[in-house]
Design an enzyme around this catalytic site. Structure first.
Site, PDB file in Angstrom:
ATOM      1  CB  VAL A   1       5.698   5.376   1.394  1.00 51.72           C
ATOM      2  CG1 VAL A   1       4.624   6.419   1.639  1.00 51.72           C
ATOM      3  CG2 VAL A   1       5.260   3.999   1.847  1.00 51.72           C
ATOM      4  CD  GLU A   2       6.915  -0.636   0.296  1.00 51.83           C
ATOM      5  OE1 GLU A   2       7.408  -1.527  -0.403  1.00 51.83           O
ATOM      6  OE2 GLU A   2       6.071  -0.850   1.192  1.00 51.83           O
ATOM      7  CG  HIS A   3       9.991   0.256  -5.602  1.00 55.96           C
ATOM      8  ND1 HIS A   3      11.204  -0.002  -6.177  1.00 55.96           N
ATOM      9  CD2 HIS A   3       9.919  -0.536  -4.505  1.00 55.96           C
ATOM     10  CE1 HIS A   3      11.843  -0.929  -5.467  1.00 55.96           C
ATOM     11  NE2 HIS A   3      11.065  -1.259  -4.434  1.00 55.96           N
TER      12      HIS A   3
ATOM     13  CB  VAL B   1      10.184   7.322  -3.614  1.00 57.13           C
ATOM     14  CG1 VAL B   1      10.606   6.221  -4.550  1.00 57.13           C
ATOM     15  CG2 VAL B   1       8.712   7.241  -3.276  1.00 57.13           C
TER      16      VAL B   1
ATOM     17  N   PRO C   1       5.215  -3.424  -3.253  1.00 57.55           N
ATOM     18  CG  PRO C   1       7.225  -4.559  -3.156  1.00 57.55           C
ATOM     19  CD  PRO C   1       5.750  -4.768  -3.039  1.00 57.55           C
TER      20      PRO C   1
END
Lengths: 695, 308
Positions: free
Chosen positions: B117-119, B75, B112
């Site tokens: 920094v992912e979802h 994201v 995740p």
């Protein structure tokens, strides 16, 4: 015990037992299931640990192999431990220690698995180098002498390394140098030696850690922990199983005692029920049976009578049974009744469909249904004859009795039979009678009721009046007294003589009223005729009636002046037992000034003993003697005797029923002081004004 | 007990003629409706805080299941800290993530989804997205029989999809089953793979993925950047640079290689690996042969991706 409470207790016990049983079953089933589940998981864990060790050992010994099973065993161990910790059985407070041990086991397991990870990493490095060295040595070019030497050296070192790996024993790596040395300037040889030494040094460096780690992952601390847990679990579970056994024993005890209690209570209940039934039966029996004879009683008799469509009754009564009781005593009387009962029963046993009842003290009813009246009468005759011919023996005394029997099938059954029985009792010529309408017995009852009704109205309407008959002093030829005689005047003026009603009225309460009216009206008359004395009749039984007694005394006391001119004529109609009471009454009468006269002496119940016991002023000689003294010499003797006897006691006589001049003159000649009768004057509503009489 | 153990050992040693690599079964039991639903979720960017990122963003299941980028972007186009491993055949890994911190796929998903920094999501927000979608509500209602969709249903469906991501019938698997022959070079490559010790870590059904190993067993592997290695979990100094041994299945499709994505080609990866972990330098021919062998490990595209 209250049956409701009994039922409540039984239901309560049943519920408790059922509850405990269900509870025990569930507890036992759950515990067994949990126990099994836990034991199984524990065993699985143990075997998985063993399998992991096996896989690790295999891995440590072979050059290379599929390591998936190791990962699988590791995961399986973690999973099984998770299962163990989640076991239902550990929810119990008792197993807290076990739970803690399992948590400790998890720590041991985690350390072990971390060790496994390290061992696998180390193992891979060692295997790599060993494979690499093998490949290197195998690929070595053996063209020169120097190379062969190097090969032998490398081979020897490799063998050492392999042995160390195989035996997991560092002793194979002694202090001697395990690296290759060469003086060769050849590039490929130098490369070989460099590569070889690089791996040899790697192996020498890593072997100790590898062997320690391998030994560590193969050690027994995990299985020891499992054994401890198993032992602990077994101990705990054993005590739990014991508790379950105890609980089962408890339930069994409760159940058994409940059954015993229920059996006891049920038995008690049945016993009491039986007792109750017996009591009820005996009550019913005594309600329907006569206690003395065992015959059905009057109660049953009445019931049966209403039930029967065409009843026929023989009513049997013992003649003069009162005499038996009086002479022989009640005990013998009762025994006679019993014997007679048996006799009747025996005598009638051939006849079907009859019932015998004791309907009264000395009375029996024999009830037939639908019998020819003549047949019943025959039975009655036969029975009567048998009884009169039979001799009953008690205490060596022979008693012979006779019975009267009335036969009747005309409703009202009992009343008609009773009337017929009464009639036959008076008739000395026969002892068995069949009721029929011609006996006209019911008519007399009707007449009685009519007479009583007539008297009742006469009293209410003041139509009870005294008639006065003169009593003559024979010596002075003068009327000296009047006897008051009761009469009833009908509404039409007709005068009714007491013969019509007195016997019936004597048995009613109106008699007392008549006595009172007679006394009152006579006293009134005495006041109007002060020249005469007046006499009033009362019977001996009246004296025994306190009310009449008090009424007479009160009336005389109230009219004290007149009372001295009143004579009370006492008629002895029946035998009087309580002579003291009579005596006392006569004394009371005397206190009022009245005189007492003994009426109708010489007939009926006349008794000389009265003279000694009672303070009598005059004796009236019965008319049945007086009216025949002229024709019957014996009668004149009797009169003479009574006169002489009276004279001896200084008592004057009154002769009644003087109906002729001859009788009057004869009495006068004998010296009898007073006389009365039709010859001198019939009873009339008023006394005569002229007191002189001629005869 | 020891005797028994010895006996078992003997038996297994004798029967150890079979290869240390196992083929993937041709068919696995798959809950198809759930897997299809999971596939939809897997590809849905709504399960990220800015609707930018789906699982597919970093695990291109159509091309090897990994990310061709060195590190994935989540994201807000933020970079991850490690190279995305492939999701294909992940079901055969003994643990998930490079440092093996998740015990299975279910646990893995949390990573995740929650990673900022992912979802950059959490369970509540995932549930909100799900329950606001009529389409998902209908599907979950049909498959799970629930009115309100929970995070656990979401996870279950994705795991079902991931379980369907297996790649059978690689040439090498067929060879193991005796269905085909390898070329001479390929076979030589396999032999070198074994003889040089690659096999000691890359074995089993997933040819790796069943143990941890240090990157640089033999020679220290130095990177300018610190990666979340095993020591992040165990806090042990000796676990620096220790990672889960990655699978070699479909390796030809998942470049770049290693956790740091430092090797861009297979040749490069084989050379680096043999140098740092085996302490050897392979010849060009040897590397070529091994790469040829590695190319036989590419299996069929998972059937779930072909069906609709």
């Amino acid at each position: 015990m209250n049956p409701l409470r009994l039922i409540f207790i039984i239901v309560l016990i049943a519920l408790i037992s059922a509850f405990l049983l269900v509870k025990f079953y569930i507890t036992q089933r759950n515990f067994t299931a949990h126990h099994k589940e836990f034991t199984l998981a524990l065993n699985t864990f143990e075997s998985q640990e063993l399998q992991l060790k096996h896989a690790l050992l295999e891995n440590a010994l072979s050059a290379y192999q599929n390591m998936d099973p190791i990962a699988q065993h590791v995961n399986a161990l973690l999973e099984t431990h998770h299962q163990l910790l989640a076991s239902k059985i550990l929810e119990d407070e008792n197993y807290k220690e076990l739970k803690n041990k399992l948590k400790e086991l998890k720590k041991t397991l985690d350390i072990r698995l971390a060790g496994v990870e390290d061992q696998l990493m180390l193992n891979a490095g060692i295997r790599n180098s060993l494979i690499f060295l093998s490949t290197q040595v195998y690929n070595l070019n053996l063209h020169s002498e120097e190379n062969i030497q190097l090969y032998a050296q490398a081979h020897k070192i490799l063998k050492r390394f392999n042995d160390t790996a195989l035996t997991q024993d560092l002793d194979y790596l002694t202090k001697e140098d395990h690296t290759l040395h060469t003086t060769s300037k050849q590039k490929n040889i130098q490369d070989f030696v460099d590569h070889f030494n690089l791996h040899a040094k790697y192996l020498i460096k890593n072997f100790p850690q590898f062997i320690i780690t391998t030994k560590y992952v193969l050690n027994n601390n995990l299985s020891d922990s499992i054994s401890t847990i198993k032992e602990l679990f077994r101990t705990k579970a054993l005590s739990d199983f014991r508790a379950l056994d105890l609980f089962a024993l408890l339930i069994f005890t409760i159940f058994t005692s409940s059954v015993i209690v229920i059996i006891f209570l049920t038995t008690k209940y049945f016993r009491e029920n039986k007792k109750l039934r017996e009591t009820t039966h005996s009550l019913e029996y005594s309600l329907s049976h006569d206690q003395l004879t065992g015959f059905l009683n009057r109660n049953s008799f009445s019931k049966e009578l209403t039930r029967l469509a065409r009843p026929h009754l023989l009513l049997l009564n013992i003649d003069e049974f009162k005499n038996v009781n009086d002479i022989y005593g009640n005990n013998v009387g009762n025994r006679l009744i019993k014997s007679l009962t048996k006799f009747i029963e025996h005598s009638l046993k051939e006849i079907e469909y009859i019932n015998i009842y004791r309907t009264g003290g000395d009375e029996f009813g024999i009830l037939f249904e639908n019998i020819e009246p003549q047949k019943a009468l025959d039975v009655a005759h036969k029975l009567q004859k048998q009884i009169s011919e039979h001799t009953f023996v008690f205490n060596h005394l022979d008693i012979e009795i006779s019975v009267s029997i009335a036969s009747n099938n005309i409703r009202p059954i009992i009343e008609n039979a009773d009337l017929a029985l009464k009639l036959v009792k008076k008739d000395l010529t026969r002892r068995v009678i069949a009721f029929n309408e011609d006996l006209n017995l019911k008519k007399s009852v009707k007449e009685n009721l009519k007479t009583i009704d007539m008297i009742k109205h006469a009293i209410q309407e003041d139509r009870v009046i005294p008639y006065f008959q003169p009593i003559i002093n024979l010596a002075e030829s003068k009327i000296e007294k009047y006897e008051a005689l009761v009469r009833v005047q009908l509404k039409n003026g007709t005068i009714i003589s007491p013969f019509v009603f007195l016997d019936i009225i004597k048995k009613t309460s109106y008699y007392q009223d008549i006595t009172a009216i007679m006394l009152e009206k006579t006293v009134d008359m005495a006041k109007q005729y002060p020249q005469y004395r007046f006499s009033v009749n009362i019977s001996m039984i009246d004296i025994l009636n306190e009310e009449i007694r008090n009424m007479l005394l009160e009336k005389l006391t109230q009219n004290f002046a007149t009372a001295s001119r009143i004579d009370i004529e006492i008629l002895e109609s029946e035998h009087v037992h309580d002579i003291a009471k009579v005596k006392e009454f006569i004394n009371e009468l005397h206190k009022t000034g009245a005189h007492v006269l003994l009426d109708d002496f010489g007939t009926g119940y006349s008794n000389f003993s009265y003279f000694s016991d009672l303070d009598i002023d005059l004796v009236k000689i019965d008319g049945s003697i007086v009216k025949e003294i002229v024709q019957d010499e014996r009668k004149s003797h009797m009169l003479q005797s009574i006169f002489d006897f009276s004279q001896g006691l200084k008592l004057d006589n009154v002769a009644e029923f003087v109906e002729t001049q001859e009788i009057a003159q004869m009495l006068q000649k004998m010296g009898v002081k007073y006389a009365q009768g039709y010859y001198f004057g019939k009873p009339a509503a008023k006394p005569l004004d002229n007191e002189n009489v001629h005869f | 007990m020891n005797k028994l153990l010895f006996f078992i050992l003997l038996l297994t040693t004798l029967s150890n003629a079979q290869e240390p690599i196992l083929p993937i079964p041709k068919q696995s039991e798959i809950d198809h409706p759930k897997a299809k639903l999971g596939q939809e979720l897997f590809m849905d960017t709504r399960f990220s805080s800015d609707n930018s990122t789906s699982c597919l963003s970093c695990h291109n299941v159509y091309e090897g299941g990994a990310d061709s980028r060195d590190v994935s972007l989540g994201v807000g186009a933020q970079s991850g800290d490690i190279h995305s491993p492939t999701v294909l055949n992940a079901r055969y890994n003994f643990r998930q993530f490079w440092n093996a911190r998740a015990k299975d796929l279910v646990e893995q998903i949390d990573g995740p989804i929650h990673n900022p920094v992912e979802h950059n999501m959490d369970a509540k927000r995932v549930e909100k997205v799900l329950n606001e979608s009529t389409s998902y509500q209908e599907k979950f209602q049909e498959i799970y029989g629930v009115q309100k969709i929970l995070y656990s249903h979401f996870v279950d469906a994705i795991v079902a999809f991931e379980n369907a991501l297996y790649t059978p019938n690689a040439k090498f698997d067929k060879y193991l089953r005796g269905e085909v022959q390898l070329s001479e070079k390929e076979k030589e490559g396999y032999t070198l793979f074994k003889q040089n010790g690659c096999i000691t870590c890359h074995n089993g059904i997933n040819i790796g993925g069943n143990s941890l190993q240090k990157m640089g067993t033999f020679k220290e592997y130095k990177t300018p950047k610190i990666f979340p290695d095993r020591s992040f979990i165990t806090k042990k100094e000796s676990h620096k640079n220790v990672f889960k041994v990655p699978t070699l299945r479909n390796i030809a499709l998942t470049a770049p290689y290693f956790h740091d994505a430092s090797a861009k080609t297979l040749q490069e990866a084989v050379e680096t690996m043999s140098h740092f972990n085996l302490g050897i330098r392979l010849s060009k021919e040897e590397v070529t042969s091994i790469v040829l062998f590695l190319n036989t490990l590419t299996g069929d595209t998972p059937s779930i991706l072909e069906s609709h």
